[in-house]
Scaffold this motif. Sequence first.
Motif, PDB file in Angstrom:
ATOM      1  N   PHE A   1       0.830  -1.207   0.000  1.00  0.00           N
ATOM      2  CA  PHE A   1       0.000   0.000   0.000  1.00  0.00           C
ATOM      3  C   PHE A   1       0.869   1.263   0.000  1.00  0.00           C
ATOM      4  O   PHE A   1       0.569   2.234  -0.690  1.00  0.00           O
ATOM      5  CB  PHE A   1      -0.929   0.019   1.213  1.00  0.00           C
ATOM      6  N   LEU A   2       1.964   1.219   0.760  1.00  0.00           N
ATOM      7  CA  LEU A   2       2.880   2.353   0.794  1.00  0.00           C
ATOM      8  C   LEU A   2       3.511   2.576  -0.582  1.00  0.00           C
ATOM      9  O   LEU A   2       3.614   3.711  -1.057  1.00  0.00           O
ATOM     10  CB  LEU A   2       3.971   2.102   1.839  1.00  0.00           C
ATOM     11  N   GLY A   3       3.899   1.463  -1.235  1.00  0.00           N
ATOM     12  CA  GLY A   3       4.480   1.574  -2.571  1.00  0.00           C
ATOM     13  C   GLY A   3       3.508   2.147  -3.575  1.00  0.00           C
ATOM     14  O   GLY A   3       3.881   2.970  -4.421  1.00  0.00           O
ATOM     15  N   GLY A   4       2.223   1.740  -3.494  1.00  0.00           N
ATOM     16  CA  GLY A   4       1.209   2.273  -4.395  1.00  0.00           C
ATOM     17  C   GLY A   4       0.967   3.750  -4.189  1.00  0.00           C
ATOM     18  O   GLY A   4       0.914   4.531  -5.138  1.00  0.00           O
TER      19      GLY A   4
ATOM     20  N   LEU B   1      13.956   3.149  -4.885  1.00  0.00           N
ATOM     21  CA  LEU B   1      13.926   2.970  -3.437  1.00  0.00           C
ATOM     22  C   LEU B   1      13.684   1.509  -3.073  1.00  0.00           C
ATOM     23  O   LEU B   1      14.346   0.955  -2.183  1.00  0.00           O
ATOM     24  CB  LEU B   1      12.823   3.850  -2.825  1.00  0.00           C
ATOM     25  N   GLY B   2      12.743   0.864  -3.767  1.00  0.00           N
ATOM     26  CA  GLY B   2      12.442  -0.536  -3.490  1.00  0.00           C
ATOM     27  C   GLY B   2      13.626  -1.445  -3.764  1.00  0.00           C
ATOM     28  O   GLY B   2      13.915  -2.366  -2.980  1.00  0.00           O
ATOM     29  N   ALA B   3      14.345  -1.204  -4.868  1.00  0.00           N
ATOM     30  CA  ALA B   3      15.515  -2.025  -5.198  1.00  0.00           C
ATOM     31  C   ALA B   3      16.629  -1.835  -4.176  1.00  0.00           C
ATOM     32  O   ALA B   3      17.304  -2.798  -3.782  1.00  0.00           O
ATOM     33  CB  ALA B   3      16.010  -1.668  -6.598  1.00  0.00           C
TER      34      ALA B   3
ATOM     35  N   ALA C   1       8.575  -2.500  -3.244  1.00  0.00           N
ATOM     36  CA  ALA C   1       9.209  -2.700  -4.551  1.00  0.00           C
ATOM     37  C   ALA C   1       8.258  -3.369  -5.534  1.00  0.00           C
ATOM     38  O   ALA C   1       8.207  -2.985  -6.717  1.00  0.00           O
ATOM     39  CB  ALA C   1      10.478  -3.543  -4.384  1.00  0.00           C
ATOM     40  N   SER C   2       7.488  -4.348  -5.072  1.00  0.00           N
ATOM     41  CA  SER C   2       6.585  -5.077  -5.967  1.00  0.00           C
ATOM     42  C   SER C   2       5.474  -4.186  -6.504  1.00  0.00           C
ATOM     43  O   SER C   2       5.128  -4.262  -7.695  1.00  0.00           O
ATOM     44  CB  SER C   2       5.969  -6.273  -5.228  1.00  0.00           C
ATOM     45  N   ALA C   3       4.902  -3.349  -5.654  1.00  0.00           N
ATOM     46  CA  ALA C   3       3.833  -2.454  -6.100  1.00  0.00           C
ATOM     47  C   ALA C   3       4.337  -1.498  -7.179  1.00  0.00           C
ATOM     48  O   ALA C   3       3.683  -1.288  -8.209  1.00  0.00           O
ATOM     49  CB  ALA C   3       3.274  -1.667  -4.920  1.00  0.00           C
ATOM     50  N   ALA C   4       5.515  -0.930  -6.950  1.00  0.00           N
ATOM     51  CA  ALA C   4       6.088  -0.006  -7.938  1.00  0.00           C
ATOM     52  C   ALA C   4       6.449  -0.736  -9.223  1.00  0.00           C
ATOM     53  O   ALA C   4       6.240  -0.219 -10.330  1.00  0.00           O
ATOM     54  CB  ALA C   4       7.329   0.673  -7.356  1.00  0.00           C
TER      55      ALA C   4
END
Length: 527
Positions: free
Chosen positions: A390-393, A407-409, A446-449
């Motif tokens: 949810f944060l990534g979205g 950032l996720g990577a 990372a997955s959401a992005a």
Amino acid sequence: MSDSITDSKTINKKESWGDTLKLFLNPSVLTMLFLGFSAGIPILLIFSSLGLWLREAGVERSAVTFFSWAALGYSFKFVWAPLVDKLPLPILTRLLGRRRSWILLSQFAIILAILWMSQTDPSNDESLTLMAIAAVLLGFSSATQDVVIDAYRIESAETDLQALMSSTYIAGYRIGMLVAGAGALYLASFFGSEKGAYNYHAWEYSYMIMAGVMLVGVITTLLIPEPAQSKDKSTQYSADDYLRFLFLFIAIVTAFILTFYFSSDISKELKSSLKVTLDNKHLANFIVALIRLITAIAFAGLVAFVLVKARLVNKAMVKETYVAPVQDFFLRYGYSLAFLLLALIGLYRIADIVLGVISNVFYQDLGFSKPEIASVVKTFGLLMTIVGGFLGGLLSVRFGVMRILFLGALLSALTNLLFMALAGAGYNMLMLYLVISADNLSAGLASAAFIAFLSSLTNISFTAVQFAIFSSLMTLLPKILGGYSGSMVDEVGYPNFFLITAIMGIPVLVLIFIAGKKLELKQNSEA
């Protein structure tokens, strides 16, 4: 859809945080929660849950990680994605529509595969082969479901909802993984199977219950509407064309399998020679496996070329389904940027997938019990992943996908270093909570992005095929390497293995930075 990577900046200007949060109540966004749940059930029944089952049944650790290759269907789903995209199903397509009919068929195939696994005891060497076949069927069916759900998601809503739909999809996916991971472990323990006290029937009942849980996905598929954009794509080929196209697909798969079958003896001799030359058994095995894979793909491609040239298949149909989606991608981005994007897609998840294959075995080797693994890794980890998703979205919508992708990577690579600390600490519940919190939070973000990024690269005219190619490429190399994770740990030990997986994430950061700059230049030149 193809030029939407920076669309979130427009949303940032138009909407407040409250307006963005309200978008989570959109029916299309909520639908992805349940479809994500359906997609999340099968994968751990191939990976970690099956891994623990095999270990309790006395299967060697290296053989357990080889079973992860049963999920390579996820990495080759682009081969049959055109078939799923074009081939209508008798009766079902007319009743449910193009997307829903294929989702339903794949869900029933998943249920069948799980039930098959439940009726197979891997402690018997002969049954182990049957278990592998059932696992391959489950991987194939699950990958097919993913192809259609991805197409359904992209066709169901506009670009501004894709990041949030990715978030709810990940939330549902992780809940499904919780049920298939922690749920299966709890059930197996409840029914009486433990390490050192293996009970086949405990796992049998657990997997039968997992097959029943898939009915949530079936019910969802029956209730949701067919995407309007899918309805608009009319059938333009005859039944004979579709049958010939199906024949082409069967011929390609047969050629691929036969290449592996007949190269078995040659590969054994080559492995023996390379072991002596390289003085490294695991590297020799990897090189030979890679050569066999490339050869099988080349031979399958040759068979397809001959069949098309012989006019046994509608050439225009093959070009539209296999060639046009690839041509479109390279035409839109140019060869230099296109290859850069493909490299980024292929490497983005390498650090966490390679580590994830052996993670449950690692926890067990440290002395954590199945209930502890289920409570911390699966249940608590699920919560952190959902928060991260949810944060990534939200952050992708507010600040742009590429920034959150970077950032996720970065976080994914750094959290792999925490596993080194856990390996040094040994059995330590506090340390386990810390590692799982950081790892799952970064993975969800990372997955959401990344899903939103892949969706933005997809042309709506080639939804199923292009996204299948992207997501297949995303997992191909990581899963091949992941199959050797058990051998790598045997060779270098857990701490060095985790360090290697963290280092794997460094090239990804460079690729994201360069790709972001090039995409920005491209979009500015087109403005």
